[in-house]
Design a protein around this motif. Structure first.
Motif, PDB file in Angstrom:
ATOM      1  N   PRO A 152       0.777  -1.240   0.000  1.00  0.00           N
ATOM      2  CA  PRO A 152       0.000   0.000   0.000  1.00  0.00           C
ATOM      3  C   PRO A 152       0.802   1.280   0.000  1.00  0.00           C
ATOM      4  CG  PRO A 152      -0.034  -1.010   2.168  1.00  0.00           C
ATOM      5  CD  PRO A 152       0.633  -1.993   1.257  1.00  0.00           C
ATOM      6  N   PHE A 153       1.977   1.297   0.636  1.00  0.00           N
ATOM      7  CA  PHE A 153       2.737   2.533   0.712  1.00  0.00           C
ATOM      8  C   PHE A 153       4.192   2.272   0.378  1.00  0.00           C
ATOM      9  CE2 PHE A 153      -0.697   3.170   3.876  1.00  0.00           C
ATOM     10  CZ  PHE A 153      -1.387   4.134   3.161  1.00  0.00           C
ATOM     11  N   MET A 154       4.702   2.995  -0.614  1.00  0.00           N
ATOM     12  CA  MET A 154       6.099   2.885  -1.005  1.00  0.00           C
ATOM     13  C   MET A 154       6.707   4.274  -1.021  1.00  0.00           C
ATOM     14  SD  MET A 154       6.586  -0.305  -1.423  1.00  0.00           S
ATOM     15  CE  MET A 154       8.227  -0.181  -2.095  1.00  0.00           C
ATOM     16  N   SER A 155       7.972   4.364  -0.664  1.00  0.00           N
ATOM     17  CA  SER A 155       8.664   5.646  -0.719  1.00  0.00           C
ATOM     18  C   SER A 155       8.765   6.118  -2.160  1.00  0.00           C
ATOM     19  CB  SER A 155      10.069   5.496  -0.131  1.00  0.00           C
ATOM     20  OG  SER A 155      10.835   6.652  -0.393  1.00  0.00           O
ATOM     21  N   PRO A 156       8.511   7.411  -2.427  1.00  0.00           N
ATOM     22  CA  PRO A 156       8.603   7.922  -3.802  1.00  0.00           C
ATOM     23  C   PRO A 156       9.983   7.725  -4.414  1.00  0.00           C
ATOM     24  CG  PRO A 156       7.503   9.512  -2.370  1.00  0.00           C
ATOM     25  CD  PRO A 156       8.067   8.426  -1.483  1.00  0.00           C
ATOM     26  N   GLY A 157      11.030   7.596  -3.589  1.00  0.00           N
ATOM     27  CA  GLY A 157      12.375   7.490  -4.128  1.00  0.00           C
ATOM     28  C   GLY A 157      12.873   6.067  -4.307  1.00  0.00           C
ATOM     29  N   ILE A 158      12.025   5.077  -4.059  1.00  0.00           N
ATOM     30  CA  ILE A 158      12.475   3.687  -4.156  1.00  0.00           C
ATOM     31  C   ILE A 158      12.724   3.320  -5.610  1.00  0.00           C
ATOM     32  CG2 ILE A 158      10.171   2.669  -4.322  1.00  0.00           C
ATOM     33  CD1 ILE A 158      11.187   0.398  -2.533  1.00  0.00           C
ATOM     34  N   SER A 159      13.815   2.618  -5.862  1.00  0.00           N
ATOM     35  CA  SER A 159      14.164   2.247  -7.227  1.00  0.00           C
ATOM     36  C   SER A 159      13.462   0.968  -7.635  1.00  0.00           C
ATOM     37  CB  SER A 159      15.682   2.045  -7.335  1.00  0.00           C
ATOM     38  OG  SER A 159      16.084   0.910  -6.573  1.00  0.00           O
ATOM     39  N   ALA A 160      13.406   0.746  -8.950  1.00  0.00           N
ATOM     40  CA  ALA A 160      12.775  -0.464  -9.471  1.00  0.00           C
ATOM     41  C   ALA A 160      13.522  -1.709  -9.001  1.00  0.00           C
ATOM     42  CB  ALA A 160      12.733  -0.422 -11.001  1.00  0.00           C
ATOM     43  N   GLU A 161      14.866  -1.609  -8.892  1.00  0.00           N
ATOM     44  CA  GLU A 161      15.661  -2.760  -8.462  1.00  0.00           C
ATOM     45  C   GLU A 161      15.346  -3.119  -7.012  1.00  0.00           C
ATOM     46  OE1 GLU A 161      18.073  -5.960  -8.580  1.00  0.00           O
ATOM     47  OE2 GLU A 161      17.403  -4.689 -10.235  1.00  0.00           O
ATOM     48  N   VAL A 162      15.257  -2.106  -6.155  1.00  0.00           N
ATOM     49  CA  VAL A 162      14.918  -2.360  -4.752  1.00  0.00           C
ATOM     50  C   VAL A 162      13.522  -2.948  -4.655  1.00  0.00           C
ATOM     51  CG1 VAL A 162      14.475  -1.266  -2.523  1.00  0.00           C
ATOM     52  CG2 VAL A 162      16.459  -0.584  -3.881  1.00  0.00           C
ATOM     53  N   LEU A 163      12.615  -2.448  -5.470  1.00  0.00           N
ATOM     54  CA  LEU A 163      11.249  -2.972  -5.467  1.00  0.00           C
ATOM     55  C   LEU A 163      11.229  -4.443  -5.842  1.00  0.00           C
ATOM     56  CD1 LEU A 163       8.207  -2.463  -5.218  1.00  0.00           C
ATOM     57  CD2 LEU A 163       8.203  -1.800  -7.622  1.00  0.00           C
ATOM     58  N   ARG A 164      12.038  -4.829  -6.837  1.00  0.00           N
ATOM     59  CA  ARG A 164      12.073  -6.233  -7.246  1.00  0.00           C
ATOM     60  C   ARG A 164      12.631  -7.108  -6.132  1.00  0.00           C
ATOM     61  NH1 ARG A 164      13.386  -3.959 -12.350  1.00  0.00           N
ATOM     62  NH2 ARG A 164      15.601  -4.014 -11.865  1.00  0.00           N
ATOM     63  N   VAL A 165      13.659  -6.635  -5.453  1.00  0.00           N
ATOM     64  CA  VAL A 165      14.232  -7.407  -4.343  1.00  0.00           C
ATOM     65  C   VAL A 165      13.223  -7.546  -3.217  1.00  0.00           C
ATOM     66  CG1 VAL A 165      16.017  -7.418  -2.573  1.00  0.00           C
ATOM     67  CG2 VAL A 165      16.590  -6.754  -4.906  1.00  0.00           C
ATOM     68  N   PHE A 166      12.530  -6.461  -2.899  1.00  0.00           N
ATOM     69  CA  PHE A 166      11.539  -6.494  -1.823  1.00  0.00           C
ATOM     70  C   PHE A 166      10.383  -7.411  -2.170  1.00  0.00           C
ATOM     71  CE2 PHE A 166       9.517  -4.761   1.888  1.00  0.00           C
ATOM     72  CZ  PHE A 166       8.148  -4.815   1.595  1.00  0.00           C
ATOM     73  N   SER A 167      10.027  -7.445  -3.462  1.00  0.00           N
ATOM     74  CA  SER A 167       8.871  -8.228  -3.888  1.00  0.00           C
ATOM     75  C   SER A 167       9.173  -9.708  -4.026  1.00  0.00           C
ATOM     76  CB  SER A 167       8.351  -7.688  -5.228  1.00  0.00           C
ATOM     77  OG  SER A 167       8.000  -6.339  -5.124  1.00  0.00           O
ATOM     78  N   ALA A 168      10.458 -10.069  -4.132  1.00  0.00           N
ATOM     79  CA  ALA A 168      10.809 -11.463  -4.361  1.00  0.00           C
ATOM     80  C   ALA A 168      10.507 -12.307  -3.135  1.00  0.00           C
ATOM     81  CB  ALA A 168      12.290 -11.570  -4.715  1.00  0.00           C
ATOM     82  N   HIS A 169      10.053 -13.519  -3.371  1.00  0.00           N
ATOM     83  CA  HIS A 169       9.796 -14.452  -2.280  1.00  0.00           C
ATOM     84  C   HIS A 169      11.097 -15.142  -1.903  1.00  0.00           C
ATOM     85  CE1 HIS A 169       5.489 -13.978  -2.565  1.00  0.00           C
ATOM     86  NE2 HIS A 169       5.592 -14.106  -3.865  1.00  0.00           N
ATOM     87  N   PRO A 170      11.573 -15.008  -0.666  1.00  0.00           N
ATOM     88  CA  PRO A 170      12.855 -15.622  -0.287  1.00  0.00           C
ATOM     89  C   PRO A 170      12.796 -17.140  -0.326  1.00  0.00           C
ATOM     90  CG  PRO A 170      11.699 -14.820   1.661  1.00  0.00           C
ATOM     91  CD  PRO A 170      10.929 -14.322   0.463  1.00  0.00           C
ATOM     92  N   ARG A 171      13.888 -17.726  -0.740  1.00  0.00           N
ATOM     93  CA  ARG A 171      13.980 -19.183  -0.789  1.00  0.00           C
ATOM     94  C   ARG A 171      14.887 -19.663   0.331  1.00  0.00           C
ATOM     95  NH1 ARG A 171      14.798 -20.616  -7.215  1.00  0.00           N
ATOM     96  NH2 ARG A 171      12.838 -19.684  -7.959  1.00  0.00           N
ATOM     97  N   PRO A 172      14.413 -20.595   1.157  1.00  0.00           N
ATOM     98  CA  PRO A 172      15.260 -21.095   2.245  1.00  0.00           C
ATOM     99  C   PRO A 172      16.427 -21.895   1.707  1.00  0.00           C
ATOM    100  CG  PRO A 172      13.232 -22.394   2.070  1.00  0.00           C
ATOM    101  CD  PRO A 172      13.070 -21.228   1.143  1.00  0.00           C
ATOM    102  N   ALA A 173      17.571 -21.752   2.381  1.00  0.00           N
ATOM    103  CA  ALA A 173      18.762 -22.510   1.980  1.00  0.00           C
ATOM    104  C   ALA A 173      18.625 -23.933   2.479  1.00  0.00           C
ATOM    105  CB  ALA A 173      20.018 -21.855   2.550  1.00  0.00           C
TER     106      ALA A 173
END
Length: 238
Positions: A152-173
């Motif tokens: 719902p809320f994202m910082s106006p200055g967030i980059s597309a790359e950071v957004l992709r990292v934040f959106s990715a589902h982490p995979r357990p090792a």
């Protein structure tokens, strides 16, 4: 500003801050909440999302009292937010048209204008939820879908790359059975805590079906909101 017709236009709220109060009143008539809470949410509108969009007309429709007409009449509101894990998708919410103007096609015009707004900015899919308007959205081309996570809320200055990292589902090792453990000559054993893979979906169940998906239909849904009320998840490629 995206043109909808000779008289209508779709504009972001943050470009027309003088309409903040009128927009808060429209939302309040539909869903309640405190005026302060509504204004706080509306003030977060930005080009970086969430974005509150207003359907405007240069002069008020004849159905409205003269006291409610203005040089720029508010005909509808819709909010678009980002979707976690889906960089090309947006989530639609807070879709509302004044009660006095419903049944005249403004809801359709609002949705179609929002779709054009999203497509012009590189997004290709819209998601939404509804408790009882699934037939309306189905008529506009939306189909049943699985739930997604809204950002719902994202910082106006967030980059597309950071957004992709934040959106990715982490995979357990997880160690692969039969692989060597560094520093030893022993092979690792499968972790007893690793759950088995999920079962395959039943044959004949298609996610692309227009009227039904696994476990749900246009009339029934297994999904519930925070209050336990049935809720329909829908999507449309734009």
């Amino acid at each position: 500003m995206g043109s909808v017709s000779e008289e209508l236009s779709l504009v972001p709220l943050h470009q027309r801050p003088e309409l903040m109060e009128a927009c808060a009143q429209l939302l309040g008539e539909e869903w309640g909440k405190s005026r302060a809470s509504r204004l706080h949410s509306l003030q977060r509108s930005s080009d970086a999302f969430p974005t509150c969009l207003l359907l405007l007309q240069s002069s008020g429709p004849a159905q409205l009292p003269a006291s409610e007409k203005s040089p720029c009449q508010l005909l509808g509101h819709i909010r678009l937010s980002r979707v976690a894990g889906h960089p090309c998708s947006l989530f639609v919410e807070s879709v509302v048209v004044p009660k006095a103007l419903r049944g005249q096609g403004y809801g359709r015009k609002l949705m179609e204008a929002a779709e054009r707004y999203a497509r012009a900015r590189g997004f290709r899919r819209l998601h939404l939820t509804t408790h009882d308007k699934q037939h309306f959205y189905a008529h506009l081309g939306y189909t049943l879908a699985e739930p997604v996570q809204v950002m719902p809320f994202m910082s106006p200055g967030i980059s597309a790359e950071v957004l992709r990292v934040f959106s990715a589902h982490p995979r357990p090792a997880v160690s692969t059975p039969g692989t060597l453990v560094p520093g030893t000559n022993k092979r690792s054993l499968p972790s007893p805590d690793v759950p088995p893979p999920p079962p395959l979906p039943p044959q004949g169940c298609s996610r692309a079906a227009p009227a039904t998906t696994c476990g749900q239909s246009i009339l029934e849904t297994p999904h519930r909101d925070a209050k336990g009320v049935p809720i329909f998840w829908m999507k449309k490629d734009v």
